[in-house]
Design a protein around this motif. Structure first.
Motif, short mmCIF file in Angstrom:
data_model
loop_
_atom_site.label_atom_id
_atom_site.label_comp_id
_atom_site.label_asym_id
_atom_site.label_seq_id
_atom_site.Cartn_x
_atom_site.Cartn_y
_atom_site.Cartn_z
N GLY A 1 0.79 -1.23 0.00
CA GLY A 1 0.00 0.00 0.00
C GLY A 1 0.82 1.28 0.00
O GLY A 1 1.88 1.37 0.64
N ALA A 2 0.31 2.28 -0.72
CA ALA A 2 0.87 3.64 -0.67
C ALA A 2 0.23 4.34 0.54
O ALA A 2 -0.65 5.19 0.40
CB ALA A 2 0.57 4.39 -1.96
N LEU A 3 0.68 3.97 1.73
CA LEU A 3 -0.03 4.31 2.96
C LEU A 3 0.28 5.70 3.49
O LEU A 3 -0.44 6.19 4.36
CB LEU A 3 0.28 3.26 4.03
N ASP A 4 1.32 6.34 2.98
CA ASP A 4 1.66 7.70 3.42
C ASP A 4 1.59 8.64 2.23
O ASP A 4 2.56 8.84 1.51
CB ASP A 4 3.06 7.72 4.04
N VAL A 5 0.41 9.24 2.02
CA VAL A 5 0.25 10.09 0.84
C VAL A 5 1.01 11.40 0.97
O VAL A 5 1.31 12.05 -0.03
CB VAL A 5 -1.24 10.36 0.52
N TYR A 6 1.34 11.80 2.18
CA TYR A 6 2.17 12.99 2.36
C TYR A 6 3.54 12.74 1.72
O TYR A 6 4.06 13.59 1.00
CB TYR A 6 2.31 13.32 3.84
N ARG A 7 4.12 11.58 1.97
CA ARG A 7 5.41 11.27 1.37
C ARG A 7 5.30 11.00 -0.12
O ARG A 7 6.23 11.28 -0.89
CB ARG A 7 6.05 10.07 2.07
N MET A 8 4.15 10.49 -0.56
CA MET A 8 3.97 10.23 -1.99
C MET A 8 4.05 11.49 -2.82
O MET A 8 4.26 11.44 -4.03
CB MET A 8 2.63 9.52 -2.23
N TRP A 9 3.87 12.63 -2.19
CA TRP A 9 3.97 13.92 -2.90
C TRP A 9 5.33 14.05 -3.60
O TRP A 9 5.42 14.58 -4.70
CB TRP A 9 3.79 15.07 -1.91
N ASP A 10 6.39 13.54 -2.97
CA ASP A 10 7.73 13.63 -3.56
C ASP A 10 7.88 12.72 -4.77
O ASP A 10 8.76 12.93 -5.60
CB ASP A 10 8.78 13.25 -2.51
N ILE A 11 7.02 11.72 -4.88
CA ILE A 11 7.12 10.74 -5.95
C ILE A 11 6.17 11.06 -7.10
O ILE A 11 6.52 10.91 -8.27
CB ILE A 11 6.82 9.33 -5.40
N ARG A 12 4.96 11.52 -6.77
CA ARG A 12 3.93 11.79 -7.79
C ARG A 12 3.34 13.18 -7.58
O ARG A 12 2.15 13.34 -7.38
CB ARG A 12 2.84 10.73 -7.73
N GLU A 13 4.18 14.19 -7.64
CA GLU A 13 3.75 15.55 -7.30
C GLU A 13 2.61 16.04 -8.18
O GLU A 13 1.66 16.66 -7.69
CB GLU A 13 4.93 16.52 -7.38
N ALA A 14 2.68 15.79 -9.49
CA ALA A 14 1.63 16.28 -10.38
C ALA A 14 0.28 15.69 -10.01
O ALA A 14 -0.74 16.40 -9.93
CB ALA A 14 1.98 15.95 -11.83
N ASP A 15 0.23 14.37 -9.77
CA ASP A 15 -1.01 13.72 -9.36
C ASP A 15 -1.49 14.27 -8.02
O ASP A 15 -2.68 14.55 -7.83
CB ASP A 15 -0.80 12.21 -9.22
N MET A 16 -0.57 14.40 -7.07
CA MET A 16 -0.95 14.82 -5.72
C MET A 16 -1.56 16.23 -5.71
O MET A 16 -2.50 16.51 -4.96
CB MET A 16 0.27 14.78 -4.80
N LYS A 17 -1.05 17.12 -6.55
CA LYS A 17 -1.61 18.47 -6.62
C LYS A 17 -3.04 18.44 -7.13
O LYS A 17 -3.91 19.16 -6.62
CB LYS A 17 -0.74 19.35 -7.53
N LEU A 18 -3.30 17.63 -8.15
CA LEU A 18 -4.66 17.52 -8.68
C LEU A 18 -5.61 16.91 -7.65
O LEU A 18 -6.77 17.30 -7.56
CB LEU A 18 -4.67 16.67 -9.95
N LYS B 1 -3.13 21.15 -1.91
CA LYS B 1 -1.92 21.56 -1.21
C LYS B 1 -1.42 20.42 -0.33
O LYS B 1 -2.20 19.76 0.35
CB LYS B 1 -2.19 22.80 -0.35
N ARG B 2 -0.12 20.26 -0.31
CA ARG B 2 0.46 19.21 0.54
C ARG B 2 0.15 19.45 2.01
O ARG B 2 -0.08 18.49 2.77
CB ARG B 2 1.97 19.16 0.31
N SER B 3 0.12 20.68 2.42
CA SER B 3 -0.05 21.03 3.83
C SER B 3 -1.40 20.58 4.39
O SER B 3 -1.56 20.44 5.60
CB SER B 3 0.12 22.53 4.04
N ARG B 4 -2.39 20.35 3.52
CA ARG B 4 -3.72 19.99 4.00
C ARG B 4 -3.85 18.49 4.30
O ARG B 4 -4.85 18.06 4.88
CB ARG B 4 -4.81 20.39 3.01
N ILE B 5 -2.82 17.70 3.97
CA ILE B 5 -2.93 16.26 4.18
C ILE B 5 -2.74 15.88 5.64
O ILE B 5 -3.55 15.15 6.21
CB ILE B 5 -1.90 15.51 3.30
N ARG B 6 -1.67 16.37 6.27
CA ARG B 6 -1.33 15.96 7.63
C ARG B 6 -2.49 16.23 8.59
O ARG B 6 -3.00 17.34 8.69
CB ARG B 6 -0.09 16.69 8.12
N GLY B 7 -2.91 15.18 9.30
CA GLY B 7 -3.96 15.31 10.28
C GLY B 7 -5.37 15.28 9.73
O GLY B 7 -6.33 15.30 10.49
#
Length: 248
Positions: A143-160, A164-170
């Motif tokens: 599993g891709a269980l930490d989507v905050y860290r996945m931002w570094d791997i799939r930044e384009a997907d994560m933005k869509l 914002k990355r900051s809204r993931i934590r918590g």
């Protein structure tokens, strides 16, 4: 077993949606309460067809009299996207309601399960932790269980997806925060199964989530072995998952 491909209009997406469904084939009426059902989720580059095309999931499900529902959700991370369709609403609300209206599958918690690989492993645990009252068990394979860290791997997907990355934590998209929240609430969690190959690029994230879940006291079955992010590994392990499911 019967294999069906179903196209239907999804109100939550505003477009036609697709799911593959495996149904036990038997004479007479289905069991009271419907067939136990596994919602089986695909990975980031896949679709509703890949579990059937790359594994023997139909044979494994037949051995246990299990229905399997496999939806297509594109590259959504099973989330109501910041810049895209509402895939979380689709997979958590509309899909199970639609599937139950079409097919004789279980509605009660004890007959409902969810599993997935990679992105789908994230989706499976998110469904289990957001709605622990709906699923008796959930499994994550690589599993891709930490989507905050996945931002570094799939930044384009994560933005869509998240904006914002900051809204993931918590948030309710953060599995680590979700697990802690459910435990603090005293919720009855589904049984959890987690596996990952030791050569997988997501191995370290899986080790961190396992340690987090164990600290929280979650009921987690963990398995690791040599393996990469590949279908030969997932074929072996979806058979193990199906054997592990606490079918009624």
């Amino acid at each position: 077993m019967a294999l069906l491909q179903c196209q239907f209009f999804a109100e939550s997406l505003g477009v036609q949606a697709t799911m593959n469904v495996i149904l036990p084939q038997r004479r007479g009426r289905p069991p009271e309460g419907g067939h136990p059902v596994l919602y089986l989720l695909h990975g980031n580059s896949d679709d509703h067809s890949m579990w059937i095309r790359r594994t023997s999931v139909e044979r494994y499900a037949e051995a246990r009299g299990l229905a399997v529902v496999m939806p297509a959700v594109n590259r959504s991370y099973y989330t109501d996207m910041a810049y895209g369709p509402n895939y979380w609403t689709f997979v958590s609300e509309e899909l199970p309601e639609t599937a139950r209206s079409f097919f004789p599958i279980a509605e009660r918690r004890e007959g409902r399960f969810v599993a997935g690989l990679s992105m789908g492993g994230y989706g499976a645990f998110k469904l289990a932790l957001r709605h622990p009252d709906r699923f008796a068990a959930a499994a994550s394979l690589s599993g891709a269980l930490d989507v905050y860290r996945m931002w570094d791997i799939r930044e384009a997907d994560m933005k869509l997806i998240f904006g914002k990355r900051s809204r993931i934590r918590g948030s309710d998209d953060d599995l680590f925060a979700l697990a802690r929240k459910r435990v603090e609430e005293g919720a009855t969690l589904p049984k959890l199964y987690q596996c990952c190959g030791t050569e997988d690029f997501l191995y370290r994230d899986n080790i961190r989530f396992r340690a987090h879940a164990e600290r929280l006291g979650c009921e987690l079955t963990y398995r690791e072995e040599a393996g990469d992010h590949e279908w030969s590994y997932w074929d072996r392990n979806i058979e193990r998952v199906i054997q592990w499911l606490p079918l009624p």
